[in-house]
Design an enzyme around this catalytic site. Structure first.
Site, PDB file in Angstrom:
ATOM      1  N   TYR A  60      24.749  27.357  20.405  1.00  7.77           N
ATOM      2  CA  TYR A  60      25.885  26.959  19.559  1.00  7.77           C
ATOM      3  C   TYR A  60      27.182  27.578  20.082  1.00  7.77           C
ATOM      4  CZ  TYR A  60      28.692  25.722  15.543  1.00  7.77           C
ATOM      5  OH  TYR A  60      29.668  25.184  14.752  1.00  7.77           O
ATOM      6  N   PHE A 105      49.876   3.856  24.947  1.00 13.70           N
ATOM      7  CA  PHE A 105      48.450   3.548  24.994  1.00 13.70           C
ATOM      8  C   PHE A 105      47.973   3.515  23.546  1.00 13.70           C
ATOM      9  CE2 PHE A 105      43.903   4.335  25.130  1.00 13.70           C
ATOM     10  CZ  PHE A 105      43.548   3.194  25.831  1.00 13.70           C
ATOM     11  N   THR A 106      47.012   2.645  23.276  1.00 14.76           N
ATOM     12  CA  THR A 106      46.609   2.338  21.898  1.00 14.76           C
ATOM     13  C   THR A 106      46.304   3.593  21.071  1.00 14.76           C
ATOM     14  OG1 THR A 106      44.374   1.987  22.743  1.00 14.76           O
ATOM     15  CG2 THR A 106      45.765   0.032  22.451  1.00 14.76           C
ATOM     16  N   ASP A 144      48.881  12.611  30.175  1.00 12.75           N
ATOM     17  CA  ASP A 144      47.570  12.008  29.922  1.00 12.75           C
ATOM     18  C   ASP A 144      46.886  11.866  31.282  1.00 12.75           C
ATOM     19  OD1 ASP A 144      45.427  10.284  29.648  1.00 12.75           O
ATOM     20  OD2 ASP A 144      46.397   9.041  28.131  1.00 12.75           O
ATOM     21  N   LYS A 202      36.357   8.723  32.166  1.00 15.85           N
ATOM     22  CA  LYS A 202      36.893   7.904  33.265  1.00 15.85           C
ATOM     23  C   LYS A 202      36.729   8.660  34.599  1.00 15.85           C
ATOM     24  CE  LYS A 202      38.968   5.841  29.577  1.00 15.85           C
ATOM     25  NZ  LYS A 202      38.785   6.290  28.184  1.00 15.85           N
ATOM     26  N   ARG A 241      44.312  -7.356  26.500  1.00 12.51           N
ATOM     27  CA  ARG A 241      45.356  -6.336  26.497  1.00 12.51           C
ATOM     28  C   ARG A 241      46.687  -7.063  26.339  1.00 12.51           C
ATOM     29  NH1 ARG A 241      43.067  -1.029  26.051  1.00 12.51           N
ATOM     30  NH2 ARG A 241      43.015  -2.119  24.088  1.00 12.51           N
ATOM     31  N   PHE A 293      42.307  -4.449  17.812  1.00 17.10           N
ATOM     32  CA  PHE A 293      41.598  -5.146  18.899  1.00 17.10           C
ATOM     33  C   PHE A 293      40.111  -4.828  18.901  1.00 17.10           C
ATOM     34  CE2 PHE A 293      41.232  -1.363  21.550  1.00 17.10           C
ATOM     35  CZ  PHE A 293      42.270  -0.579  21.063  1.00 17.10           C
TER      36      PHE A 293
HETATM   37  O1  PLI Z   1      38.368   6.624  24.760  1.00 19.89           O
HETATM   38  P1  PLI Z   1      38.754   8.062  24.677  1.00 19.89           P
HETATM   39  O2  PLI Z   1      38.955   8.496  23.284  1.00 19.89           O
HETATM   40  O3  PLI Z   1      37.852   8.970  25.439  1.00 19.89           O
HETATM   41  O4  PLI Z   1      40.155   8.196  25.444  1.00 19.89           O
HETATM   42  C1  PLI Z   1      41.340   7.640  24.973  1.00 19.89           C
HETATM   43  C2  PLI Z   1      42.235   7.285  26.120  1.00 19.89           C
HETATM   44  C3  PLI Z   1      43.344   8.048  26.370  1.00 19.89           C
HETATM   45  N1  PLI Z   1      44.180   7.733  27.390  1.00 19.89           N
HETATM   46  C4  PLI Z   1      43.968   6.684  28.202  1.00 19.89           C
HETATM   47  C5  PLI Z   1      44.927   6.413  29.300  1.00 19.89           C
HETATM   48  C6  PLI Z   1      42.860   5.880  28.005  1.00 19.89           C
HETATM   49  O5  PLI Z   1      42.654   4.862  28.845  1.00 19.89           O
HETATM   50  C7  PLI Z   1      41.958   6.161  26.938  1.00 19.89           C
HETATM   51  C8  PLI Z   1      40.854   5.344  26.655  1.00 19.89           C
HETATM   52  N2  PLI Z   1      40.713   4.204  27.276  1.00 19.89           N
HETATM   53  C9  PLI Z   1      39.779   3.260  27.077  1.00 19.89           C
HETATM   54  C10 PLI Z   1      38.696   3.383  26.069  1.00 19.89           C
HETATM   55  C11 PLI Z   1      39.865   2.086  27.907  1.00 19.89           C
HETATM   56  O6  PLI Z   1      38.992   1.205  27.813  1.00 19.89           O
HETATM   57  O7  PLI Z   1      40.819   1.996  28.698  1.00 19.89           O
END
Ligand code: PLI
Length: 462
Positions: free
Chosen positions: A77, A129-130, A220, A263, A387, A454
């Site tokens: 933990y 970004f969303t 970011d 990513k 998008r 979306f």
């Molecule tokens: O999906 P998260 O919560 O791990 O990350 C959010 C996020 C933050 N910044 C950027 C530039 C992103 O591209 C992003 C998430 N992107 C997704 C899910 C995508 O499909 O692009």
């Protein structure tokens, strides 16, 4: 006599050890599936998808080195040894001394927004970004887009469409005052602009401006390695530097970063919040306990943190990032050879179809990108993502739809997952839909969730 070889191809720096079978479906099955999913590819079952280009988020293939790391997960933990391994690599690759793990990127965005923003503040950024903008708005800020105009033009060949227009930034600072801008929100590359990078020169200019104005800068760094690759390829003076060197240099002026580890780091889950500011760190650690879990696991298993630590090492390997972006370029160039309109230059993580041009007979309120995404799925089982107007949501003050200039379909490439043959099949499908485009009717929205519509919005054929 041997033929002269004019061009040498590249290939992925790995071979395939484990395979996951995918289901082939008929057109009739897909027509039924997309109707049931209300023409929203987020609502499809993944087993009904043939080639999944919805996102590169958490959909990557981990290496044998990462999988081996999963076996040494320390699931304590508190104080897991994998946490310390990961922290060391966060310092080493991002150059940030303080670190809090989070379950994914938006969790880190949540903490940053909560700590730094006061109601009535303004956040200037290089396009929204969303999830980032939503957390900034939920914390009480108004987001202001200060990206260069070229970013909104799919045809502009500007090599750094992620750059900030300093005149736009200065205008905002003069209007509302620097005190009302807790930080500049910079992403590189810019997802919604088509995976377009920001240049080192622009970062330097911003640093100078923000220092004088007394505004902090946050980055970011979700796909920062792709940004570093574009700098190496396109910006003078960087060709001889390593990706790791460029990445670290890029982040020097920033007080902190948030990262979706799903990513660049080539894992399936995880997020990073890292900073140079000790006071911020104390606050972030404290809020982490409230929203994520103890500050040494942040909602993650020990094994996930080990996979992230190893992903950090792999993400800066030149051949790995070159093959990743090379695959995206291959797809984009092949689409162009059929005359299909895409955003240029081709981006880092995805190819973006210009749905406004592709379905030029549809009005934006008939959701061209949403429509096109559904049509491509029906043709071949290839799943992309909207998008455009749906993703852009509504104006937080007026409640009207935002009408973005970019109305795009994103074909996003998970890392180390698909082959060139998968891309050929994808492009042929899109070329077929392009042939038949005039017959395509638009959509109307029949259900709209309050946040990030979306993901769960529902549509009907007009
Ligand atoms: O999906 P998260 O919560 O791990 O990350 C959010 C996020 C933050 N910044 C950027 C530039 C992103 O591209 C992003 C998430 N992107 C997704 C899910 C995508 O499909 O692009």
């Amino acid at each position: 006599m041997a033929k002269k070889i004019l061009k040498r191809s590249w290939a992925e720096p790995f071979k395939i050890k484990v395979v996951e079978p995918i289901k082939m479906t008929t057109r009739a099955v897909r027509e039924k599936a997309i109707k049931e999913a209300a023409y929203n590819t987020f609502l499809l079952r993944s087993e009904d998808v043939y080639i999944d280009l919805l996102t590169d988020s958490g959909t990557n293939a981990m290496s044998d080195y990462q999988w081996a790391g999963m076996m040494i997960g320390d699931e304590a933990y508190a104080g897991s040894k994998n946490f310390y391994t990961l922290w060391n690599n966060v310092k080493k690759y991002y150059g940030m001394p303080y670190f809090v793990p989070t379950h994914q990127g938006r969790a880190a965005e949540h903490l940053v927004s909560k700590i730094l923003i006061k109601p009535g503040d303004y956040i200037a950024g290089n396009m929204y970004f969303t999830t980032t903008r939503l957390h900034q708005e939920l914390a009480g800020a108004t987001f202001v887009d200060v990206i260069i105009d070229e970013a909104h033009n799919p045809q502009s060949q500007h090599p750094f469409k992620g750059n900030v227009d300093l005149k736009k930034l200065d205008k905002l600072v003069k209007e509302v005052g620097a005190k009302k801008i807790p930080y500049l929100s910079i992403a590189g590359p810019v997802n919604m602009a088509g995976g377009q990078p920001i240049s080192m020169q622009n970062i330097s200019e911003l640093t100078e401006y923000c220092k004088k104005a007394g505004i902090k800068m946050w980055f970011d760094a979700t796909r920062a390695v792709e940004n570093a690759y574009f700098i190496k390829e396109r910006e003078k003076g960087y060709a001889e530097k390593t990706i790791a060197q460029i990445l670290k240099e890029m982040l020097v002026p920033f007080e902190g970063i948030w990262v979706s580890a799903k990513k660049d780091l080539m894992v399936n889950i995880g997020g990073i919040l890292a900073t140079r500011n000790k006071k911020f760190f104390a606050e972030a650690k404290n809020l982490c306990v409230v929203y994520e879990g103890l500050h040494t696991y942040g909602g993650l298993a020990g094994r996930d943190m080990e996979a992230m630590a190893r992903g950090l090492e792999e993400m800066v390997e030149y051949d790995t990032i070159k093959a990743r972006i090379g695959q995206v370029e291959y797809c984009g160039n092949k689409l162009k050879s059929y005359g299909i309109p895409i955003v240029e230059p081709i981006g880092g993580h995805a190819v973006f179809l210009d749905a406004k041009k592709f379905l030029s007979h549809l009005k934006q309120i008939e959701f061209p990108a949403q429509t096109l995404t559904a049509e491509i799925y029906v043709d071949s089982g290839v799943r992309g993502m909207e998008r455009g107007i749906v993703s852009a949501g509504r104006n937080a003050k007026t409640g009207d739809h935002n009408y973005p200039k970019l109305e795009l379909v994103r074909l996003t490439f998970p890392r180390r997952v698909y082959t060139q043959a998968h891309i050929d099949v994808t492009v042929e499908s899109i070329a077929q839909v392009y042939e038949d485009r005039k017959k395509i009717r638009g959509l109307k929205m029949i259900y709209e969730p309050k946040y990030l519509r979306f993901f769960q919005g529902r549509f009907e054929k007009l």
